[in-house]
Design a protein around this motif. Structure first.
Motif, PDB file in Angstrom:
ATOM      1  N   LEU A 190       7.988  96.067  13.152  1.00  0.00           N
ATOM      2  CA  LEU A 190       8.891  95.060  13.712  1.00  0.00           C
ATOM      3  C   LEU A 190      10.019  94.785  12.714  1.00  0.00           C
ATOM      4  CD1 LEU A 190       9.259  93.093  16.146  1.00  0.00           C
ATOM      5  CD2 LEU A 190       8.251  91.341  14.683  1.00  0.00           C
ATOM      6  N   HIS A 191      11.255  95.005  13.128  1.00  0.00           N
ATOM      7  CA  HIS A 191      12.383  94.835  12.199  1.00  0.00           C
ATOM      8  C   HIS A 191      12.917  93.405  12.169  1.00  0.00           C
ATOM      9  CE1 HIS A 191      13.083  99.103  11.088  1.00  0.00           C
ATOM     10  NE2 HIS A 191      12.380  99.286  12.197  1.00  0.00           N
ATOM     11  N   ILE A 192      12.416  92.567  13.045  1.00  0.00           N
ATOM     12  CA  ILE A 192      12.916  91.177  13.111  1.00  0.00           C
ATOM     13  C   ILE A 192      11.776  90.222  12.739  1.00  0.00           C
ATOM     14  CG2 ILE A 192      14.660  91.823  14.818  1.00  0.00           C
ATOM     15  CD1 ILE A 192      12.940  90.583  17.009  1.00  0.00           C
ATOM     16  N   PRO A 193      12.062  88.925  12.581  1.00  0.00           N
ATOM     17  CA  PRO A 193      10.979  88.012  12.190  1.00  0.00           C
ATOM     18  C   PRO A 193       9.901  87.927  13.275  1.00  0.00           C
ATOM     19  CG  PRO A 193      13.140  86.949  11.950  1.00  0.00           C
ATOM     20  CD  PRO A 193      13.365  88.238  12.676  1.00  0.00           C
ATOM     21  N   ASP A 240      28.607  91.270   8.404  1.00  0.00           N
ATOM     22  CA  ASP A 240      27.501  91.073   9.351  1.00  0.00           C
ATOM     23  C   ASP A 240      27.900  91.584  10.722  1.00  0.00           C
ATOM     24  OD1 ASP A 240      26.007  88.485   7.899  1.00  0.00           O
ATOM     25  OD2 ASP A 240      28.185  88.511   7.645  1.00  0.00           O
ATOM     26  N   ARG A 241      26.893  92.010  11.508  1.00  0.00           N
ATOM     27  CA  ARG A 241      27.157  92.174  12.937  1.00  0.00           C
ATOM     28  C   ARG A 241      27.462  90.786  13.470  1.00  0.00           C
ATOM     29  NH1 ARG A 241      23.502  92.385  16.127  1.00  0.00           N
ATOM     30  NH2 ARG A 241      21.746  92.239  14.732  1.00  0.00           N
ATOM     31  N   LEU A 242      28.357  90.723  14.464  1.00  0.00           N
ATOM     32  CA  LEU A 242      28.707  89.408  15.012  1.00  0.00           C
ATOM     33  C   LEU A 242      27.519  88.909  15.858  1.00  0.00           C
ATOM     34  CD1 LEU A 242      32.314  88.962  16.353  1.00  0.00           C
ATOM     35  CD2 LEU A 242      30.592  87.202  16.272  1.00  0.00           C
ATOM     36  N   ASN A 265      37.317  92.078  12.581  1.00  0.00           N
ATOM     37  CA  ASN A 265      36.311  92.485  13.576  1.00  0.00           C
ATOM     38  C   ASN A 265      36.161  93.999  13.673  1.00  0.00           C
ATOM     39  OD1 ASN A 265      37.385  89.752  15.562  1.00  0.00           O
ATOM     40  ND2 ASN A 265      35.412  89.927  14.558  1.00  0.00           N
ATOM     41  N   GLN A 266      35.996  94.672  12.555  1.00  0.00           N
ATOM     42  CA  GLN A 266      35.794  96.123  12.680  1.00  0.00           C
ATOM     43  C   GLN A 266      34.733  96.609  11.705  1.00  0.00           C
ATOM     44  OE1 GLN A 266      38.467  98.978  10.852  1.00  0.00           O
ATOM     45  NE2 GLN A 266      39.924  97.346  10.465  1.00  0.00           N
ATOM     46  N   GLY A 267      34.186  97.769  12.025  1.00  0.00           N
ATOM     47  CA  GLY A 267      33.199  98.374  11.143  1.00  0.00           C
ATOM     48  C   GLY A 267      33.894  99.297  10.155  1.00  0.00           C
ATOM     49  N   TYR A 268      33.235  99.571   9.017  1.00  0.00           N
ATOM     50  CA  TYR A 268      33.794 100.500   8.033  1.00  0.00           C
ATOM     51  C   TYR A 268      32.774 101.570   7.697  1.00  0.00           C
ATOM     52  CZ  TYR A 268      37.605  97.246   7.232  1.00  0.00           C
ATOM     53  OH  TYR A 268      38.700  96.458   7.407  1.00  0.00           O
ATOM     54  N   PRO A 269      33.226 102.789   7.372  1.00  0.00           N
ATOM     55  CA  PRO A 269      32.293 103.800   6.873  1.00  0.00           C
ATOM     56  C   PRO A 269      31.611 103.279   5.604  1.00  0.00           C
ATOM     57  CG  PRO A 269      34.505 104.711   7.175  1.00  0.00           C
ATOM     58  CD  PRO A 269      34.622 103.244   7.390  1.00  0.00           C
ATOM     59  N   ARG A 314      18.243  83.123  10.122  1.00  0.00           N
ATOM     60  CA  ARG A 314      16.930  83.753  10.184  1.00  0.00           C
ATOM     61  C   ARG A 314      17.185  85.246  10.232  1.00  0.00           C
ATOM     62  NH1 ARG A 314      12.687  80.486   8.960  1.00  0.00           N
ATOM     63  NH2 ARG A 314      13.749  78.762   9.975  1.00  0.00           N
ATOM     64  N   ASP A 315      16.493  86.028   9.415  1.00  0.00           N
ATOM     65  CA  ASP A 315      16.716  87.474   9.406  1.00  0.00           C
ATOM     66  C   ASP A 315      15.422  88.162   8.994  1.00  0.00           C
ATOM     67  OD1 ASP A 315      18.283  89.777   9.628  1.00  0.00           O
ATOM     68  OD2 ASP A 315      19.931  88.913   8.448  1.00  0.00           O
ATOM     69  N   GLY A 316      15.023  89.208   9.729  1.00  0.00           N
ATOM     70  CA  GLY A 316      13.796  89.926   9.391  1.00  0.00           C
ATOM     71  C   GLY A 316      13.814  90.318   7.918  1.00  0.00           C
ATOM     72  N   MET A 317      14.883  91.010   7.499  1.00  0.00           N
ATOM     73  CA  MET A 317      15.066  91.387   6.098  1.00  0.00           C
ATOM     74  C   MET A 317      16.484  91.008   5.666  1.00  0.00           C
ATOM     75  SD  MET A 317      14.366  92.576   3.187  1.00  0.00           S
ATOM     76  CE  MET A 317      12.652  92.836   3.456  1.00  0.00           C
ATOM     77  N   ASN A 318      17.464  91.754   6.074  1.00  0.00           N
ATOM     78  CA  ASN A 318      18.885  91.730   5.745  1.00  0.00           C
ATOM     79  C   ASN A 318      19.213  92.770   4.690  1.00  0.00           C
ATOM     80  OD1 ASN A 318      21.576  91.092   4.552  1.00  0.00           O
ATOM     81  ND2 ASN A 318      21.523  89.604   6.223  1.00  0.00           N
ATOM     82  N   LEU A 319      19.785  93.843   5.161  1.00  0.00           N
ATOM     83  CA  LEU A 319      20.103  94.960   4.276  1.00  0.00           C
ATOM     84  C   LEU A 319      21.437  94.768   3.565  1.00  0.00           C
ATOM     85  CD1 LEU A 319      18.875  97.966   6.455  1.00  0.00           C
ATOM     86  CD2 LEU A 319      17.705  96.804   4.581  1.00  0.00           C
TER      87      LEU A 319
END
Ligand code: ADQ
Length: 468
Positions: free
Chosen positions: A154-157, A262-264, A337-341, A361-366
Motif C-alpha cells: 500500500l503506497h498511501i496511509p 508536489d502533484r496538485l 503548473n508543469q512537470g520537469y524531467p 498526510r502522506d504515505g511516504m513522500n519521495l
C-alpha cells in the motif's frame, strides 16, 4: 530465481516514459532480472471492453496491458479509487464519496485485471500487487485457483479504524487482504492502524509480524520506500541540472529560494503551505525582497471535482499573495503548473536553500528524499518537513512541523534561513545516510525477499468476510 509478476493500475514502459520515477525503475530492474511481466491499465480508453491484452517488451521489460471503458474509468479510477479510497485513506472523510456504482465498478475492473493476469501466471511466479486501486485482486486470483506467493504493497496511509469504518463494506475490503501472504506499508504508524482494525473489527490476533484472522495467517510489515539516491545525487550535478541551476540563480539575484514540488493534490497541504508562507511574510518584513517561494505543482486527476477546486483555490491564493506583497522587481511566489524531467528537477532542488514539504498526510513522500539527495554536501539546504508524512519517521533531522500551523511554518522558515553551515551539514549528513541506506533497491529487496521466503504449503483458508 522465481519470475516476478507486478500488477498495478498504471504500467510504466521504460522506452515510452523517458524520464521515469524511482519506483518504475526499481520494478523494471526486478522484472528484467527475473524475466517477469508488468500487468495493468494501458491508460487508453476503449468504446467496449474486449479483454484484448497488449503485449510489449521495452528495454528487457515485458508488459501486458488492457484498455478500459469510459464507465470503468468513471467508477473505478476517478470513482472508488480517487473519490472514495484516496480521501478516506488520507483522513479526509469530508471529501470521500460513497456510491454503489463506484464500488461495483471497482470490483468489475479488478475482475478484469484478474482475468487478464490469470492466464499469464505460472505456478512458481511471485505476484506483487500495488496500491489501493487493486486491494481485492489477490482474492480474485485465489478464486481462480492461483496458489502462488502473493504480496500487496500500500503506497498511501492506512487510516485509523474510526475513519475506516465509515466505508460501506469495509470489512469485506479488508478481509480480501488476507488472500495475500505479505502485506506491506510504508511506516509503523500505518501498520499499527491496520493491526488495530484487524483486532477490533475482525477479532484477529497479532504476533510479531504475523496477523491471524480465523485460520488464515499473513505477514504485515512496515517497509519504507526509498529513492535511487545515488542516481539522484548524480542527476543533481548533471549538465541539465547545472544549466537549470544557472538559469535560476540568474533570475534570483542573490535571493534565497524556497522550493515546493508536489502533484496538485489536497493531501499535499498546498493551501496551508501558501498560508504558512503568507504568515512568514507578515511576521518577517525584514525578509521581504530577499526570499521567494517556487511552487512546482503539475495538475493531477483533473476529472475529479475536489482537484478542480484545489486548483482554483491555489490560483486565487497565489494571486492574492503576489498582489499584496509584490513589487515591480520582486514576486514572492512563483507558481508553476508543469512537470520537469528528473535531472532538471534535481537542479531546481539543489538551487533551493529550503525544501518545503508539508503534506497534511502522506504515505511516504519521495520529494523530501529527493530534495536531500540533490543537495550540495558542502552547502546543503534545509528540509522543512510535515510530521504527518511517512518520511518524517526516517528524516528526523529535518525541521519537523505541523503543516496546519502557519506560525510553526513561519518560524521554521525563519530558522532555516538563519541556520549556520555546520548545523545544516550535520542535519543533511544524518538524513542522507538514511536516504542512501534505505534506498529503492533496499525497499524492493526487503519486500520480495520476505515474499520469496513464504512457505507455500501453509494453509490458505480464506477468512469468511463479514458485512461492514
Ligand atoms: P505521490 O502522492 O505521487 O506518491 P510522492 O511520494 O511525493 O507523492 O512522489 C511524487 C513523485 O512525482 C516524486 O518522485 C516527484 O519527483 C515527482 N514529481 C512531483 N512533481 C513533479 C514535477 N513538477 N515534475 C516532475 N516530477 C514531479 C504516492 C504516495 C506517496 C508515496 C509514493 C511512493 O502518495 O506517499 O511516497 O506513492 O510510494
Amino acid at each position: 530465481m522465481s519470475r516476478l509478476i507486478v500488477i498495478s493500475n498504471r504500467v510504466s514502459r521504460p522506452s515510452k516514459a523517458g524520464n521515469q520515477g524511482g519506483l518504475a525503475v526499481a520494478l523494471a530492474e526486478a522484472l528484467r532480472e527475473s524475466r517477469g511481466t508488468w500487468i495493468g491499465w494501458s491508460g487508453e480508453v476503449t468504446d467496449h471492453f474486449t479483454g484484448h491484452i497488449g503485449f510489449a517488451e521495452d528495454d528487457g521489460v515485458k508488459t501486458a496491458t488492457i484498455d478500459l471503458e469510459e464507465q470503468d474509468i468513471d467508477e473505478y479510477y476517478n470513482g472508488y479509487a480517487n473519490k472514495t479510497l484516496w480521501p478516506l485513506f488520507h483522513f479526509r472523510i469530508d471529501l470521500a464519496e460513497y456510491a454503489r456504482d463506484f464500488e461495483g465498478g471497482y470490483n468489475r475492473v479488478n475482475q478484469r485485471f484478474a482475468d487478464t493476469a490469470a492466464p499469464l501466471i505460472e505456478p512458481e511466479d511471485i505476484i506483487w500487487v500495488h496500491d489501493y486501486h487493486m486491494i481485492p485482486l489477490g482474492q480474485m486470483l485465489r478464486d481462480r485457483g492461483h496458489r502462488n506467493r502473493m504480496g500487496f504493497f500500500l503506497h498511501i496511509p492506512w487510516p485509523p479504524t474510526r475513519l475506516l469504518v465509515s466505508l460501506p463494506h469495509h470489512s469485506k475490503l479488508v478481509s480480501s487482504l488476507f488472500a495475500y501472504d505479505v502485506v506491506g506499508f510504508h511506516t509503523e504508524e500505518w501498520l499499527e492502524s491496520f493491526r488495530h482494525y484487524v483486532e477490533k473489527e475482525m477479532g484477529g490476533r497479532v504476533e510479531g509480524d504475523f496477523v491471524t484472522v480465523g485460520d488464515r495467517t499473513i505477514q504485515a510489515v512496515a517497509c519504507p520506500i526509498g529513492i535511487n539516491a545515488k542516481e539522484f545525487a548524480e542527476a543533481a550535478v548533471s549538465k541539465a541540472a547545472r544549466d537549470m541551476g544557472d538559469r535560476l540563480r540568474a533570475s534570483l539575484q542573490d535571493r534565497a529560494m524556497i522550493v515546493g514540488v508536489d502533484r496538485l493534490d489536497y493531501s499535499k497541504g498546498l493551501e496551508e503551505r501558501f498560508n504558512g508562507y503568507a504568515r512568514f511574510l507578515k511576521d518577517h518584513p525584514e525578509h521581504h525582497r530577499k526570499v521567494l517561494l517556487t511552487q512546482v505543482a503539475p495538475p493531477s486527476r483533473g476529472d475529479v471535482e475536489s482537484y478542480q477546486q484545489i486548483r482554483a483555490t491555489l490560483d486565487s491564493l497565489a494571486g492574492r499573495l503576489n498582489g499584496e506583497y509584490s513589487d515591480v522587481d520582486w514576486t514572492p511566489i512563483r507558481y508553476v503548473n508543469q512537470g520537469y524531467p528528473r535531472d532538471k528537477l534535481a537542479g531546481i532542488y539543489r538551487a533551493a536553500k529550503i525544501g518545503l514539504v508539508t503534506p497534511l498526510r502522506d504515505g511516504m513522500n519521495l520529494v523530501a528524499k529527493e530534495y536531500v539527495a540533490a543537495q550540495d554536501p558542502e552547502d546543503p539546504g534545509v528540509l522543512i518537513l510535515s510530521r504527518f508524512a511517512g518520511a518524517a519517521l526516517q528524516l528526523k533531522d529535518a525541521l519537523l512541523i505541523n503543516p496546519y500551523s502557519p506560525e510553526e511554518m513561519s518560524d521554521a522558515i525563519n530558522r532555516a534561513l538563519a541556520m549556520p553551515l555546520d548545523e545544516r551539514k550535520r542535519r543533511w549528513r544524518a538524513m542522507m545516510d538514511s536516504v542512501e541506506q534505505q534506498d529503492i533497491s533496499w525497499w524492493r529487496q526487503s519486500f520480495t525477499e520476505r515474499l520469496m521466503a513464504v512457505d507455500r504449503d501453509t494453509a490458505r483458508v480464506e477468512p469468511e468476510p463479514t458485512e461492514g
